[in-house]
Design a protein around this motif. Sequence first.
Motif, mmCIF file in Angstrom:
data_model
loop_
_atom_site.group_PDB
_atom_site.id
_atom_site.type_symbol
_atom_site.label_atom_id
_atom_site.label_comp_id
_atom_site.label_asym_id
_atom_site.label_seq_id
_atom_site.Cartn_x
_atom_site.Cartn_y
_atom_site.Cartn_z
ATOM 1 N N UNK A 277 -12.870 12.032 -3.690
ATOM 2 C CA UNK A 277 -13.778 11.451 -2.698
ATOM 3 C C UNK A 277 -13.085 10.493 -1.748
ATOM 4 N N UNK A 278 -11.956 9.917 -2.167
ATOM 5 C CA UNK A 278 -11.231 8.963 -1.311
ATOM 6 C C UNK A 278 -10.327 9.662 -0.316
ATOM 7 N N UNK A 279 -9.924 10.882 -0.613
ATOM 8 C CA UNK A 279 -8.956 11.580 0.245
ATOM 9 C C UNK A 279 -9.512 11.830 1.648
ATOM 10 N N UNK A 280 -10.774 12.224 1.751
ATOM 11 C CA UNK A 280 -11.354 12.538 3.066
ATOM 12 C C UNK A 280 -11.339 11.317 4.000
ATOM 13 N N UNK A 281 -11.885 10.164 3.588
ATOM 14 C CA UNK A 281 -11.806 9.002 4.486
ATOM 15 C C UNK A 281 -10.378 8.546 4.759
ATOM 16 N N UNK A 282 -9.481 8.745 3.804
ATOM 17 C CA UNK A 282 -8.075 8.406 4.031
ATOM 18 C C UNK A 282 -7.495 9.267 5.157
ATOM 19 N N UNK A 283 -7.860 10.545 5.167
ATOM 20 C CA UNK A 283 -7.395 11.437 6.238
ATOM 21 C C UNK A 283 -7.968 10.999 7.581
ATOM 22 N N UNK A 284 -9.272 10.674 7.596
ATOM 23 C CA UNK A 284 -9.911 10.224 8.831
ATOM 24 C C UNK A 284 -9.271 8.932 9.351
ATOM 25 N N UNK A 285 -8.768 8.123 8.444
ATOM 26 C CA UNK A 285 -8.151 6.856 8.851
ATOM 27 C C UNK A 285 -6.716 7.039 9.330
ATOM 28 N N UNK B 37 7.420 6.659 12.394
ATOM 29 C CA UNK B 37 5.966 6.597 12.543
ATOM 30 C C UNK B 37 5.268 7.067 11.268
ATOM 31 N N UNK B 38 5.773 8.147 10.672
ATOM 32 C CA UNK B 38 5.195 8.658 9.424
ATOM 33 C C UNK B 38 5.414 7.680 8.275
ATOM 34 N N UNK B 39 6.551 6.990 8.300
ATOM 35 C CA UNK B 39 6.819 5.976 7.275
ATOM 36 C C UNK B 39 5.780 4.868 7.331
ATOM 37 N N UNK B 40 5.525 4.361 8.535
ATOM 38 C CA UNK B 40 4.519 3.312 8.705
ATOM 39 C C UNK B 40 3.140 3.822 8.304
ATOM 40 N N UNK B 41 2.857 5.077 8.612
ATOM 41 C CA UNK B 41 1.562 5.663 8.264
ATOM 42 C C UNK B 41 1.380 5.726 6.747
ATOM 43 N N UNK B 42 2.430 6.109 6.037
ATOM 44 C CA UNK B 42 2.346 6.192 4.574
ATOM 45 C C UNK B 42 2.124 4.808 3.973
ATOM 46 N N UNK B 43 2.810 3.810 4.527
ATOM 47 C CA UNK B 43 2.629 2.436 4.040
ATOM 48 C C UNK B 43 1.183 1.990 4.261
ATOM 49 N N UNK B 44 0.631 2.332 5.415
ATOM 50 C CA UNK B 44 -0.777 2.010 5.658
ATOM 51 C C UNK B 44 -1.699 2.745 4.689
ATOM 52 N N UNK B 45 -1.342 3.984 4.377
ATOM 53 C CA UNK B 45 -2.133 4.765 3.427
ATOM 54 C C UNK B 45 -2.161 4.106 2.049
ATOM 55 N N UNK B 46 -1.034 3.573 1.632
ATOM 56 C CA UNK B 46 -0.976 2.885 0.335
ATOM 57 C C UNK B 46 -1.959 1.723 0.323
ATOM 58 N N UNK B 47 -1.984 0.990 1.433
ATOM 59 C CA UNK B 47 -2.929 -0.118 1.558
ATOM 60 C C UNK B 47 -4.366 0.387 1.565
ATOM 61 N N UNK B 48 -4.626 1.442 2.332
ATOM 62 C CA UNK B 48 -5.974 2.015 2.389
ATOM 63 C C UNK B 48 -6.419 2.521 1.019
ATOM 64 N N UNK B 49 -5.491 3.144 0.274
ATOM 65 C CA UNK B 49 -5.849 3.684 -1.041
ATOM 66 C C UNK B 49 -6.267 2.578 -1.996
ATOM 67 N N UNK B 50 -5.620 1.412 -1.867
ATOM 68 C CA UNK B 50 -6.002 0.268 -2.704
ATOM 69 C C UNK B 50 -7.397 -0.215 -2.338
ATOM 70 N N UNK B 51 -7.707 -0.210 -1.036
ATOM 71 C CA UNK B 51 -9.047 -0.595 -0.586
ATOM 72 C C UNK B 51 -10.075 0.403 -1.094
ATOM 73 N N UNK C 54 -14.703 2.456 -5.873
ATOM 74 C CA UNK C 54 -14.775 3.615 -6.754
ATOM 75 C C UNK C 54 -13.880 4.764 -6.374
ATOM 76 N N UNK C 55 -12.853 4.495 -5.564
ATOM 77 C CA UNK C 55 -11.958 5.559 -5.129
ATOM 78 C C UNK C 55 -10.865 5.914 -6.108
ATOM 79 N N UNK C 56 -10.752 5.173 -7.193
ATOM 80 C CA UNK C 56 -9.693 5.439 -8.162
ATOM 81 C C UNK C 56 -8.372 4.831 -7.716
ATOM 82 N N UNK C 57 -7.332 5.039 -8.516
ATOM 83 C CA UNK C 57 -6.013 4.526 -8.163
ATOM 84 C C UNK C 57 -5.790 3.093 -8.590
ATOM 85 N N UNK C 58 -4.726 2.499 -8.075
ATOM 86 C CA UNK C 58 -4.344 1.147 -8.475
ATOM 87 C C UNK C 58 -5.354 0.100 -8.046
#
Length: 226
Positions: A101-109, A159-173, A178-182
Motif C-alpha cells: 500500500x505504501x509503494x503507490x504513494x511513494x511512486x507518486x511522490x 539525480x537518481x541518487x538524491x531521489x533514492x535518498x528522498x525515497x528512504x525518508x518518504x518510506x519512513x514517513x 501503517x506503511x511498514x518498514x523501519x
Amino acid sequence: MISFLNQLMPNVFQYYKELGQALVDTLYMVSVSGIIGAIIGIPAGVALVVTRKGNILENKMVYSILGTVVNILRAIPFVILLTAITPVTRFIVGTTIGTIGAIVPLIFAVAPFIARQIESTLLEVDSGVIEAAKSMGSSPMEIIFRVLILEGLPGVVYALTIAIINLISYSAVAGTVGGGGLGDFAIRYGYQYFKTDIMVVTIIILLIIVNIVQFIGEFLMKKLSH
C-alpha cells in the motif's frame, strides 16, 4: 561485547527479528518504487526539456500540461499525498496499508521529483553540442539518446541518487501511518512504548543506508564524468 550491547540496547535484541523484517520491507519499498518512479520520471524529465520553447520538439501544450502535473504533485506534502490518493492506491493494489500500500504513494511522490531533477540536469548540457548534432542531420531521438542523455549521464545518476535518498525518508514517513518498514517499526516498538534504544538504532540504520546510497551514487557519477 554481546553482553554489553544487550545491556545497552535490550529492546533491540528482543525485537531483532522484527527489525530485520522492517529493514527488508524498507529496502523492498524503496527499490520497487524507485525503479518504477525512474521509469516514469526519466522520460517525463526528458519530455520537459525537449518540448520547452526553442528546443528540438517544441510543444507548448505538452510542456504546459506535463509541467503543471509535475508541479502539483511536487507541491503536495508526502503525508497529505498518502491519504489524498487512497482511492487510487486501493484501486491499483487492493490495499492502502503495508509495504504494498505504501509503494503507490511513494511512486507518486518520487516520479515528479525525478522528472524535475532530470530536467534540471539535461538543461545544463551544452547547447552547442546539440546544435552540432542537428547540423549533422541527427534526428530528435538520436539527439535525445546520443547527446542529451549521454552528455548528462553523470547528472542523471546523481539525480537518481538524491531521489533514492528522498525515497528512504518518504518510506519512513509511510511507516508512521501503517506503511511498514523501519518507520513503522520505530513507531510501533519504540515511540509508542517509550523504548529509546529502538528509536536510536532505527535512526542509525537509516543513516547508514543513506550514506551507502550517497557513496555509490557519487562513485558512479565520478566514473561516468568525462
